[in-house]
Design a protein around this motif. Structure first.
Motif, PDB file in Angstrom:
ATOM      1  N   LYS A 286       0.801  -1.213   0.000  1.00 33.94           N
ATOM      2  CA  LYS A 286       0.000   0.000   0.000  1.00 33.94           C
ATOM      3  C   LYS A 286       0.837   1.267   0.000  1.00 33.94           C
ATOM      4  CE  LYS A 286      -3.888  -2.141  -0.001  1.00 33.94           C
ATOM      5  NZ  LYS A 286      -4.731  -2.088  -1.223  1.00 33.94           N
ATOM      6  N   MET A 287       2.145   1.122   0.257  1.00 28.44           N
ATOM      7  CA  MET A 287       2.989   2.316   0.300  1.00 28.44           C
ATOM      8  C   MET A 287       4.450   1.933   0.102  1.00 28.44           C
ATOM      9  SD  MET A 287       3.369   5.174   3.337  1.00 28.44           S
ATOM     10  CE  MET A 287       1.735   5.848   3.044  1.00 28.44           C
ATOM     11  N   LEU A 288       5.202   2.820  -0.543  1.00 29.26           N
ATOM     12  CA  LEU A 288       6.649   2.684  -0.665  1.00 29.26           C
ATOM     13  C   LEU A 288       7.318   3.958  -0.173  1.00 29.26           C
ATOM     14  CD1 LEU A 288       7.111   0.960  -4.151  1.00 29.26           C
ATOM     15  CD2 LEU A 288       7.421  -0.076  -1.897  1.00 29.26           C
ATOM     16  N   PHE A 289       8.350   3.791   0.633  1.00 26.48           N
ATOM     17  CA  PHE A 289       9.185   4.909   1.073  1.00 26.48           C
ATOM     18  C   PHE A 289      10.261   5.112   0.024  1.00 26.48           C
ATOM     19  CE2 PHE A 289      12.755   6.928   3.010  1.00 26.48           C
ATOM     20  CZ  PHE A 289      12.308   7.680   4.074  1.00 26.48           C
ATOM     21  N   ILE A 290      10.298   6.310  -0.581  1.00 22.54           N
ATOM     22  CA  ILE A 290      11.261   6.595  -1.643  1.00 22.54           C
ATOM     23  C   ILE A 290      12.020   7.876  -1.316  1.00 22.54           C
ATOM     24  CG2 ILE A 290      11.580   7.073  -4.105  1.00 22.54           C
ATOM     25  CD1 ILE A 290       9.022   5.538  -4.645  1.00 22.54           C
ATOM     26  N   GLY A 291      13.334   7.810  -1.347  1.00 21.13           N
ATOM     27  CA  GLY A 291      14.160   8.980  -1.103  1.00 21.13           C
ATOM     28  C   GLY A 291      14.401   9.760  -2.385  1.00 21.13           C
ATOM     29  N   PHE A 292      13.581  10.776  -2.630  1.00 19.11           N
ATOM     30  CA  PHE A 292      13.804  11.649  -3.784  1.00 19.11           C
ATOM     31  C   PHE A 292      14.899  12.669  -3.470  1.00 19.11           C
ATOM     32  CE2 PHE A 292       9.338  10.275  -4.324  1.00 19.11           C
ATOM     33  CZ  PHE A 292       9.440   9.719  -5.594  1.00 19.11           C
ATOM     34  N   GLU A 293      15.010  13.054  -2.213  1.00 20.53           N
ATOM     35  CA  GLU A 293      16.068  13.875  -1.620  1.00 20.53           C
ATOM     36  C   GLU A 293      16.062  15.342  -2.048  1.00 20.53           C
ATOM     37  OE1 GLU A 293      16.510  11.929   0.428  1.00 20.53           O
ATOM     38  OE2 GLU A 293      17.260  10.000  -0.182  1.00 20.53           O
ATOM     39  N   SER A 294      16.032  15.635  -3.359  1.00 21.03           N
ATOM     40  CA  SER A 294      16.141  17.029  -3.794  1.00 21.03           C
ATOM     41  C   SER A 294      15.578  17.206  -5.197  1.00 21.03           C
ATOM     42  CB  SER A 294      17.603  17.478  -3.769  1.00 21.03           C
ATOM     43  OG  SER A 294      17.744  18.806  -4.262  1.00 21.03           O
ATOM     44  N   ALA A 295      15.198  18.453  -5.508  1.00 21.23           N
ATOM     45  CA  ALA A 295      14.764  18.790  -6.864  1.00 21.23           C
ATOM     46  C   ALA A 295      15.942  19.211  -7.741  1.00 21.23           C
ATOM     47  CB  ALA A 295      13.730  19.919  -6.823  1.00 21.23           C
ATOM     48  N   GLU A 296      17.112  19.350  -7.131  1.00 22.54           N
ATOM     49  CA  GLU A 296      18.306  19.822  -7.838  1.00 22.54           C
ATOM     50  C   GLU A 296      19.238  18.654  -8.143  1.00 22.54           C
ATOM     51  OE1 GLU A 296      19.019  22.635  -9.064  1.00 22.54           O
ATOM     52  OE2 GLU A 296      18.026  24.238  -7.937  1.00 22.54           O
ATOM     53  N   ASP A 297      19.547  18.447  -9.412  1.00 21.88           N
ATOM     54  CA  ASP A 297      20.451  17.351  -9.780  1.00 21.88           C
ATOM     55  C   ASP A 297      21.853  17.551  -9.220  1.00 21.88           C
ATOM     56  OD1 ASP A 297      18.492  15.953 -11.059  1.00 21.88           O
ATOM     57  OD2 ASP A 297      19.057  16.550 -13.076  1.00 21.88           O
ATOM     58  N   LYS A 298      22.271  18.809  -9.065  1.00 22.66           N
ATOM     59  CA  LYS A 298      23.612  19.043  -8.509  1.00 22.66           C
ATOM     60  C   LYS A 298      23.679  18.601  -7.041  1.00 22.66           C
ATOM     61  CE  LYS A 298      22.873  23.892  -7.133  1.00 22.66           C
ATOM     62  NZ  LYS A 298      23.390  25.279  -7.264  1.00 22.66           N
ATOM     63  N   VAL A 299      22.548  18.712  -6.341  1.00 23.64           N
ATOM     64  CA  VAL A 299      22.495  18.239  -4.958  1.00 23.64           C
ATOM     65  C   VAL A 299      22.516  16.714  -4.922  1.00 23.64           C
ATOM     66  CG1 VAL A 299      21.064  18.108  -2.883  1.00 23.64           C
ATOM     67  CG2 VAL A 299      21.339  20.285  -4.071  1.00 23.64           C
ATOM     68  N   LEU A 300      21.752  16.092  -5.824  1.00 27.09           N
ATOM     69  CA  LEU A 300      21.748  14.624  -5.892  1.00 27.09           C
ATOM     70  C   LEU A 300      23.139  14.099  -6.230  1.00 27.09           C
ATOM     71  CD1 LEU A 300      18.375  14.045  -7.780  1.00 27.09           C
ATOM     72  CD2 LEU A 300      18.832  13.750  -5.344  1.00 27.09           C
ATOM     73  N   LYS A 301      23.847  14.814  -7.062  1.00 27.82           N
ATOM     74  CA  LYS A 301      25.219  14.424  -7.400  1.00 27.82           C
ATOM     75  C   LYS A 301      26.119  14.560  -6.175  1.00 27.82           C
ATOM     76  CE  LYS A 301      28.897  15.218 -10.792  1.00 27.82           C
ATOM     77  NZ  LYS A 301      29.313  16.009 -11.984  1.00 27.82           N
ATOM     78  N   GLU A 302      25.913  15.627  -5.425  1.00 31.26           N
ATOM     79  CA  GLU A 302      26.684  15.819  -4.191  1.00 31.26           C
ATOM     80  C   GLU A 302      26.436  14.691  -3.199  1.00 31.26           C
ATOM     81  OE1 GLU A 302      26.443  18.724  -0.311  1.00 31.26           O
ATOM     82  OE2 GLU A 302      26.160  19.667  -2.260  1.00 31.26           O
ATOM     83  N   TYR A 303      25.186  14.237  -3.122  1.00 33.50           N
ATOM     84  CA  TYR A 303      24.825  13.155  -2.213  1.00 33.50           C
ATOM     85  C   TYR A 303      25.295  11.787  -2.704  1.00 33.50           C
ATOM     86  CZ  TYR A 303      21.494  16.291   0.203  1.00 33.50           C
ATOM     87  OH  TYR A 303      20.907  17.302   0.922  1.00 33.50           O
ATOM     88  N   PHE A 330      12.910  13.802   1.637  1.00 32.61           N
ATOM     89  CA  PHE A 330      13.805  14.812   1.083  1.00 32.61           C
ATOM     90  C   PHE A 330      14.813  15.233   2.153  1.00 32.61           C
ATOM     91  CE2 PHE A 330       9.809  15.070  -1.137  1.00 32.61           C
ATOM     92  CZ  PHE A 330      10.186  15.172  -2.468  1.00 32.61           C
ATOM     93  N   VAL A 331      16.030  15.536   1.718  1.00 32.97           N
ATOM     94  CA  VAL A 331      17.092  15.977   2.623  1.00 32.97           C
ATOM     95  C   VAL A 331      17.523  17.372   2.204  1.00 32.97           C
ATOM     96  CG1 VAL A 331      19.402  15.532   3.515  1.00 32.97           C
ATOM     97  CG2 VAL A 331      17.883  13.615   2.976  1.00 32.97           C
ATOM     98  N   ILE A 332      17.343  18.342   3.088  1.00 34.09           N
ATOM     99  CA  ILE A 332      17.748  19.719   2.790  1.00 34.09           C
ATOM    100  C   ILE A 332      19.031  20.069   3.544  1.00 34.09           C
ATOM    101  CG2 ILE A 332      15.347  20.388   2.391  1.00 34.09           C
ATOM    102  CD1 ILE A 332      15.416  21.845   5.102  1.00 34.09           C
ATOM    103  N   GLY A 333      19.748  21.041   3.012  1.00 34.80           N
ATOM    104  CA  GLY A 333      20.974  21.479   3.677  1.00 34.80           C
ATOM    105  C   GLY A 333      22.238  20.930   3.068  1.00 34.80           C
ATOM    106  N   ALA A 334      22.163  20.482   1.794  1.00 30.43           N
ATOM    107  CA  ALA A 334      23.388  20.084   1.100  1.00 30.43           C
ATOM    108  C   ALA A 334      24.332  21.282   1.038  1.00 30.43           C
ATOM    109  CB  ALA A 334      23.055  19.598  -0.310  1.00 30.43           C
ATOM    110  N   LEU A 335      25.606  21.032   0.907  1.00 30.41           N
ATOM    111  CA  LEU A 335      26.575  22.127   0.851  1.00 30.41           C
ATOM    112  C   LEU A 335      26.291  23.061  -0.319  1.00 30.41           C
ATOM    113  CD1 LEU A 335      29.834  20.158   1.729  1.00 30.41           C
ATOM    114  CD2 LEU A 335      28.536  21.685   3.206  1.00 30.41           C
ATOM    115  N   SER A 336      25.698  22.532  -1.385  1.00 32.31           N
ATOM    116  CA  SER A 336      25.377  23.353  -2.549  1.00 32.31           C
ATOM    117  C   SER A 336      23.966  23.929  -2.485  1.00 32.31           C
ATOM    118  CB  SER A 336      25.536  22.526  -3.830  1.00 32.31           C
ATOM    119  OG  SER A 336      24.724  21.372  -3.795  1.00 32.31           O
ATOM    120  N   ASP A 337      23.226  23.613  -1.405  1.00 34.48           N
ATOM    121  CA  ASP A 337      21.866  24.130  -1.277  1.00 34.48           C
ATOM    122  C   ASP A 337      21.869  25.623  -0.980  1.00 34.48           C
ATOM    123  OD1 ASP A 337      19.553  22.671  -1.797  1.00 34.48           O
ATOM    124  OD2 ASP A 337      19.720  21.487   0.053  1.00 34.48           O
TER     125      ASP A 337
END
Length: 449
Positions: A286-303, A330-337
């Motif tokens: 009925k549900m899946l937990f998915i880490g999308f983390e950020s809307a910014e690809d540069k942040v996803l690359k950093e992670y 979602f995870v906020i506060g990347a160094l590039s955020d």
């Protein structure tokens, strides 16, 4: 030997909001010890009254304490109290594994179990019974004459060899999912990915070790007999082996295991796998937990996430087709955020229309590559603040208070939307605001200072 296992209470935001689950790690250790005829008492302070300051630990031969980073301050106090009663003390868990040298040199405990604890803890108990104070055991660390000795952890290769977790006291938990009493379990260990902020691959290894489908189904049948109607699969990546996941779902259907369940998955593993999603949906997912983390690809690359934000809507659309809700993280506060990139992430979270949205502040947990990279910028070693809701390192763009305000605003922005406000929004926000620090006040309008 008589063993006491303790799971210290967690006082962080997410636990106070109701995210309380049985401690599977200690439950596995308890089962292994009981199978070897060692008397075991397991105390989970999240659901059981336990006055650690007045408790007489001398009734036990060994006290084992599980600890992650935010619970370390309490675990330390409990361990020292037990040691003062002359009891052998053992720490284990992600934080103890990462920080074993400093823990032992500080004299907090006698031994640290590194990584998975079932075999190491049992071997330690057996060695102590034989009068061996310094056993040469894989995955064990201790201090001798001022020097730390440690052998690398040895992962359990055949998970089917382990007994099922000790569920003697699981009725104490009031967790529900889809209105049904819920409990947790795992079907695999390890994670092949190496996200910057996650310690899973370090603690459990990067090679996936899977239980057989038959073994998992046997445990599910046992859980069913205990009157549970829901299951939470806590594998780091439940859908990694799609073929095996489909086989498990088919087995659940054949055995009429009518559970409502949810699990953790990666977005990219679900694309173009309608066979997988169909099987999961039919078997009760009925549900899946998915880490999308950020809307910014540069942040996803950093992670080091190995994903693109562009697939988020496609995945959500596919899951909705099979009536599977999404728990979006979602995870906020990347160094590039920046404030602008965080606002973009919040807007993505709103537009995805997930059933549940979680925001966390980037936290350098000991044992992660992020921690090693940011060691020189750590602002606080008060590990109780390492709960995903505080900024604990020197950020190039935010002060701790600035990021905390954005964190609360992010929740407010999502949960006051017309779609969410009357279903989840009001109850969630009341709890969130109730649990904020006494000195914290916020202007909750995004875009305002």
């Amino acid at each position: 030997m008589k063993v006491l296992l303790i799971n210290p209470a967690h006082k962080g935001y997410y636990f106070r909001l109701g995210a309380i689950y049985p401690p599977l790690g200690l439950m596995y250790i308890s089962s292994v010890l009981k199978r070897a005829n060692h008397p075991v008492t397991l105390i989970d302070m999240n659901v059981q009254p336990f006055d650690w300051q007045k408790f007489d630990y001398s009734d036990f031969d060994v006290v084992g304490i599980s600890v992650d980073t935010p619970r370390f301050p309490l675990a330390k106090q409990i361990a020292l109290r037990a040691k003062n009663h002359g009891v052998i003390t053992v720490l284990g868990g992600p934080h103890a594994t990462a920080e074993y040298e400093s823990i032992l040199k500080e004299g907090i405990c006698d031994y640290v179990v590194l990584g998975e604890g079932e075999r190491t803890f049992l071997q330690l108990i057996e060695s102590l019974e034989r009068g061996e104070p310094h056993p040469q055991i894989g995955g064990l660390a201790y201090l001798s004459e001022g020097e730390v000795f440690a052998r690398p952890p040895e992962f359990v290769q055949s998970l089917d060899e382990l007994p099922f977790p000790d569920r003697e006291n699981v009725k104490l938990y009031k967790t529900k999912f889809c209105g049904q009493p819920a409990t947790s379990m795992i079907t695999s260990r390890g994670c092949p990915f190496d996200c910057e902020f996650c310690s899973a691959s370090q603690f459990m290894g990067r090679r996936i070790r899977e239980r057989s489908v038959e073994n998992v189904l046997e445990e599910l049948e046992l859980i069913k007999k205990m009157d549970y109607g829901s299951v939470i699969f806590f594998d780091d990546n439940f859908t990694l082996n799609a073929k095996k996941t489909i086989e498990l779902c088919e087995g659940m259907l054949k055995r009429n295991l009518n559970f409502r369940w949810w699990a953790f998955a990666r977005a990219d593993e679900l694309l173009n796998r309608e066979d997988l999603l169909e099987a999961m949906s039919k078997s009760g997912c009925k549900m899946l937990f998915i880490g999308f983390e950020s809307a910014e690809d540069k942040v996803l690359k950093e992670y080091k996430k190995g994903l693109s934000s562009s697939i988020a809507f496609e995945v959500i659309k596919l899951l909705k087709k099979y009536k599977i809700d999404v728990f979006a993280s979602f995870v906020i506060g990347a160094l590039s955020d920046t404030k602008e990139s965080i606002m973009k992430t919040v807007q993505l979270a709103k537009k995805l229309k997930a059933s549940i949205v979680q925001f966390s502040i980037l936290t350098p947990y000991p044992g992660t590559r992020l921690y090693e990279r940011l060691k020189s910028k750590i602002l606080s070693k008060n590990f109780s603040l390492y709960d995903g809701t505080h900024l604990v390192f020197e950020h190039p763009n935010f002060s701790p208070s600035e990021l905390k305000k954005l964190f609360v605003k992010a929740y407010y922005c999502v949960y006051t939307s017309p779609r969410m406000i009357f279903t989840r929004g009001i109850p969630f926000l009341l709890k969130l605001l109730k649990n904020r620090g006494k000195d914290e006040s916020y202007d909750l309008r995004f875009g305002e200072t």
